[in-house]
Design a protein around this motif. Structure first.
Motif: not given
Lengths: 442, 358
Positions: B155, B157-162
């Motif tokens: 992802v 490394y997006a903090s949202s995980g989406t």
């Protein structure tokens, strides 16, 4: 002409003229709010009280005040079963209804929120994800259409740590203590992790992150690890059936329940009742009080339930998640009311309501007028800050009901905000957004 | 009377082997396809395009993929959701790494990545069959979803995980991302489905399809007449996963806009399997009919009470919908166990003799 024919003539004229007169001001003074609810499916035990609280408050506003400044609220429920695809379908179906379209949308699910965020700017419908959804959207410069006040998952995690420190007798005492975070293995559950990791570095407590795969009925392995670690505190970010199982497991291994804290989606009545006596002492974070001891509840009984217009059973009023629905509806209504100060007391469009959200300033006196003094905390939203970084309270289950056991615990804004702003840049760029200059808004 | 091939003489092998040997069929399918391209973008509302027709097309593509594997090659699979997730995450990684790459090329490439993964998870099919294979493919489903959830690289490394579909253009028109209009997305999905359905139809009529069916009907006999099980089964897994991968990429890029791994969980695999079973195993048309049944019937049932003027509580409405929908599935499976495609075929045969049946 006899009197009789005159009467008949007058009656006929009235019959014809009546509908015509109605047709002249055809646009009713109504605003439409789509409601994405989940009253069926695996998450229904949580979804039903939220939806009931929300609808009851809207009914109350219509019944008691005749709407918001004379504009009646209308709504239509659409069943999502907490599924994203059904949520999108519901949103598409309802966004254009009512004389001015959807005023705002409450997705009631982090997954659905992520679907609606990109659509919000295009459809001009503000997304109000109260205490859930994308944390990064709290930066209003990047996400003008999304609001997640009164506070976010990250802020909540910081308040939880602050509360633990308070209980231990000071931040210093937290050094060397073992804290376990048990989370739902999904983007929602992972939200708190970066904040906890950061705080673990700063405050020197030992953090262990334990993931539980959805839906979370199977947690034996997780709790075996908990026994091995023997932590001082456990923080739980669960949802649905996972919460009850976790509470039962904790009681099963004899973990001191007053050192076990759930986040605000893991501490409702449905989460503790199945564990019976064992759940006694379990704590949870919240941004509003449980119970029916407030004036707003008296009004709800008087204007809604006593008139037989309640959405659910009378006994359900005052449950944690019911009250959350009430708070959610109240904040939505106050945002609409704020928008009317600028745009006038008429049915407003989503774009106009967005301004109301952004300039919402819910003060203590205003809360008292609403019959919610002490029920929830004042909120101030600004162009930059869509979160408000409101404080968090802690409640404890005494075996029969939830009781508030703490003051308002402030969040660690200095820790959370810089990370949040960095995340907002990243998430905003993904959607090809540009940063808004808040100095130019007003 | 109107539907009769009398007088249509086949004078060449090509015309004898055509997909639609009957002129009326050719006309009907041609016109229907043309209508599908023209009518909905002009006439349908955004709700219909965005919430009904686009998912219908995407699920049809996934159902074709699974039908190739389960319906034609006889390999029962519950890994569809996993393979679709591979396509979606591959598309996301590719388009964020190479933003200038044409999004259609990204879809195809991510299909190829999914095909590679499908090949790996197809290997157990050489030893295990039937329900046991279904359980083995279940491992693919759970492993892949777990992997995308676990490794933040997928992802970015997006903090949202989406994963989120960025704005991408084809010939200067925005096709994906929040600013893409519903008609454009619809036409893109339709064009992809038409091309891939045509490919699949030709595939199953040719040597490859015949070897799949030989394996399906009796694998030992097939081996004796010279069909190599290793190549045939793995090819089925690869091509099926390719279709599922493209469908998964489309699901995120053309329909959802953004997604987490939850969108690809086991229920998606079951959903596509149900489409294939209800539509008809071993039929390309059946994939479309099955997808239409699963997507459209619940929506019709949800909106039916309201359009009749009945205002039921939503929970009751949903429960009624589930009951009626379940009842309909059982009804259709009893009336025609070989699926909706078979019903269509029977109707055509009846129509051929109409109005003078024997």
């Amino acid at each position: 002409m006899s009197l009789k024919t005159l009467w008949i003539g007058a009656l006929a004229a009235a019959l014809i003229a009546g509908p015509m007169a109605a047709a002249v001001h055809a646009q009713p003074k109504e605003m439409f709010v789509p409601l994405l609810v989940y009253r069926t499916g695996p998450f229904a035990p949580s979804g039903i009280p939220i939806a009931n609280g929300f609808v009851d408050y809207f009914t109350l506003v219509n019944e008691r005040d005749g709407g918001v400044n004379g504009v009646k609220l209308t709504w239509e429920e659409c069943e999502t079963q907490y599924k994203t695809d059904l949520g999108v379908e519901c949103y598409e179906k309802l966004k254009g209804k009512g004389p001015t379209g959807a005023a705002l949308v409450n997705p009631y699910s982090t997954g659905i929120t992520y679907q609606l965020i990109p659509k919000a700017a295009v459809d001009k419908v503000p997304v109000f994800s109260m205490g859930y959804g994308m944390t990064a959207s709290a930066d209003g410069r990047w996400f003008p259409w999304v609001f997640n006040f009164p506070t976010t998952y990250w802020s909540q995690a910081s308040a939880v740590i602050r509360y633990m420190a308070q209980q231990e007798g000071g931040t210093e005492k937290l050094r060397g203590k073992k804290i376990v975070h048990i989370f739902h293995n999904s983007p929602y559950g992972k939200e708190a992790n970066p904040t906890l990791e950061e705080l673990s570095r700063r405050l020197g407590f030992e953090l262990t992150l334990l993931a539980v795969d959805s839906p979370g009925q199977e947690q034996k392995a997780t709790w075996l690890q908990v026994r091995r670690i023997n932590p001082n505190w456990i923080f739980l970010s669960g949802w649905g059936v996972m919460n009850q199982v976790a509470v039962k497991e904790a009681a099963g291994i004899g973990f001191p329940m007053d050192h076990f804290i759930g986040n605000w989606w893991s501490a409702s009545d449905a989460d503790v009742i199945p564990a019976g006596e064992g759940a006694k002492g379990y704590k949870g974070a919240t941004f509003h009080a449980p119970g029916t001891g407030f004036k707003v509840h008296a009004d709800l009984f008087k204007f809604v339930y006593d008139k037989g217009k309640g959405a659910g059973k009378k006994e359900g009023v005052g449950e944690v998640l019911y009250n959350r629905g009430v708070v959610n509806a109240m904040l939505s209504v106050e945002a609409i009311r704020t928008a009317m100060t600028k745009h006038g007391n008429k049915p407003l469009t989503g774009a106009e309501v967005r301004w109301g959200f952004e300039n919402l300033n819910l003060t203590e006196p205003r809360l008292e007028q609403l019959g919610m003094k002490g029920f929830t905390h004042p909120v101030k939203v600004t162009c930059e800050d869509h979160e408000g970084a409101g404080p968090v309270m802690f409640e404890q289950w005494d075996g029969k009901k939830w009781n508030i056991v703490s003051d308002w615990i402030p969040v660690m804004r200095d820790v959370v905000r810089p990370k949040l702003e960095a995340a907002a840049v990243e998430e905003g760029k993904k959607l090809s957004y540009t940063e808004r200059d808040c100095a130019k808004e007003k | 009377m109107i539907y009769r091939e009398a007088g249509q003489f086949k004078t060449s092998y090509a015309s004898d082997q055509a997909i639609f040997p009957i002129a009326q069929d050719r006309w009907f399918v041609g016109l229907a396809t043309l209508a599908a391209f023209v009518v909905p973008p002009l006439a349908a509302s955004e709700y219909w395009l965005q919430a009904v027709l686009i998912p219908l097309l995407i699920y049809s593509l996934a159902a074709i993929g699974l039908n190739l594997l389960t319906g034609y090659a006889g390999q029962l699979s519950l890994g569809t959701g996993g393979f679709m997730a591979v396509g979606a995450y591959a598309a996301f990684k590719l388009t964020t790494a190479f933003p200038s790459l044409n999004i259609i090329a990204v879809f195809v490439l991510s299909g190829l990545v999914a095909a590679g993964v499908g090949l790996v998870f197809g290997i157990p099919s050489l030893r295990i069959k039937g329900f046991y294979l279904a359980v083995a493919t279940l491992a693919a489903q759970f492993f892949l979803v777990w992997l995308f959830n676990k490794v933040p690289w997928f992802v970015n490394y997006a903090s949202s995980g989406t994963i989120t579909a960025p704005n991408r253009t084809v010939f200067g028109v925005i096709v994906t991302g929040p600013n893409a209009t519903a008609p454009v997305r619809y036409v893109t999905a339709l064009a992809l489905v038409v091309v891939f359905a045509l490919l699949a139809k030709n595939l199953v009529r040719g040597r490859v399809g015949r070897s799949w069916m030989a394996i399906r009907d009796r694998d030992i006999a097939a081996e004796i007449i010279g069909v190599r099980p290793l190549r045939t089964k793995l090819l089925a897994f690869g091509i099926s996963s390719f279709y599922c991968g493209v469908a998964g990429a489309e699901l995120v890029f053309l329909y959802f806009g953004s997604a987490e791994t939850f969108a690809f969980d086991i229920t998606l695999s079951f959903l596509v399997l149900f489409m294939v079973i209800i539509g008809g195993l071993g039929s390309i048309l059946g994939s479309f009919l099955g997808a239409a049944f699963i997507v459209l019937v619940p929506i019709l049932l949800t909106n039916a009470p309201q359009s009749l003027g009945l205002h039921l509580p939503v929970a009751l409405q949903k429960q009624l919908e589930l009951m009626v929908f379940g009842g309909l599935i059982i009804f259709f499976l009893i009336v025609e166990p070989r699926g909706l495609a078979r019903l269509w075929q029977i109707a055509k045969e009846k129509l051929r003799l109409w109005p003078f049946p024997h």
